[in-house]
Design an enzyme around this catalytic site. Sequence first.
Site: not given
Ligand code: PLP
Length: 495
Positions: A111
């Site tokens: 993120k």
């Molecule tokens: C947010 C997240 C996901 C999922 O990603 P999306 O964009 O919501 O599909 C997968 N793995 C981790 C560690 C995350 O923080």
Amino acid sequence: MKTYHSTRNLHNQASFHEAVLQGIASDGGLFVKDDIAKDKIDLATLLHASYQEMAIAVLSKFLDDFSNEQIEQCVYNAYTTNFDTAEITPLVKVGKHHVLELFHGPTCAFKDIALQILPQFMQTALQMEPNHKDIVILTATSGDTGKAALEGFKDVDKIKIIVFYPYQLVSEMQERQMITTTGKNTAVISLHGNFDDCQRIVKQAFANNELVNELNNMNYQFSSANSINIGRLCPQITYYFYSYMQLVKNNEIQLYDKVNFVIPTGNFGNILAGYYAKLLGLPIHKLICASNSNHILTDFISTGIYDRNRNLEKTISPSMDILISSNLERLLYELHPNTEDIAKWMKQLNENGRYEIPQELLDKIQDIFYCGYANDDECKQTINYNYEANNYVMDTHTSCAAKVLEDYLKDTNDTHKSIILSTASCYKFSKDVLSALDDQPYPSEWEYMNKLQQVSKQPISENLSKLKEMPILHHNQTTKEDAFDTILSIIKEKF
Ligand SMILES: *Cc1c(COP(=O)(O)O)cnc(C)c1O
């Protein structure tokens, strides 16, 4: 230049900077841009480009009301010193495959790639509208977005941030990261409910006239840092190009060869960015959508029926414990640009928890995407296998993807090269990762982390190890019923 519009209404339009400030369209739809595929990126020009240069090339396609200088400034502010490697997203060879490590930012999850730059976009957007109200970012998190958004927006002028996370449903490390956040403009609330409840409350807050008016009177406007915000999505396209170019440079593939990407998926943001990369000309064979035991997307991509009438399971990959994958709405629009149908399906989802798409649209989806899921035991076996065979320790989300890739290869005998997106550092989920390698119990999360380090030999990010000493600054809890009141009292009393 109002080049964006809602997925639910062509006439609900916005420019990029307006879309970023609003977060979500007023009709509840998501902002999309038509004709992404018309203006492709010339791959040959990227061969010798840095991560930052690739980000500029990608973002120029989306930030159409920002000047080149503004885009460059956003990129260099976000991606110069805030990551622990100059590569930003290094690609590592693990056995026959490649792992794209997206966790080298300040909160050790993917993120950060988007949330380090989204505050730059918002500040630039606010400069374009000097009389704009201050922004209150409302964010729902399944664990990782919350901290990444708090870090990104902490102490940013004219912006406040409130994060909702599900009580007792995030990992201990994720919770500790959030509740130790400093900054005068940050608030963290533990909600008695699950992630979907958090997300619903945020969406309802945006649509609640009474609440919005009250905010207006205090001279604030809501916005979102979730991947429903278009400013969250476009920065994620860059690393698809970057990792592809690494394969070319390492002579693993020839320029223009196709590759697969495998993505551990929750809200469908990361994988949708992969689809946008494909529209921009990146040679992608399959986008492989990996889920955990909450495999609503596997079911949807297999049958065309989206049905959230089921219980949300708590798994060892909590960031994927989601039943409403918001960004799927953007994909549906992209492949079936009929806003009335999209609005109808989303209404059905809201009212009955279910909708069904026509066969012809399902065929298009299946042509582009493969899907599968891994349960907790399979994830642990995959962590163990990759450690034993390849001396690489992956986290619980990445291992879902690695397992689904194995299934895909058995199922199809596909020979294209595959890139697994690694979305978190194994140390964010030390206890569950270590339990795949060593059955012994340890007294605390910190000991699991240290023990895991002895096994994996990968350095622990200081951003995680220092948490143990940091004071806990946030103690708010609320219920679904009281959530709006809690928002108001934080704005009045803390901000
Ligand atoms: C947010 C997240 C996901 C999922 O990603 P999306 O964009 O919501 O599909 C997968 N793995 C981790 C560690 C995350 O923080």
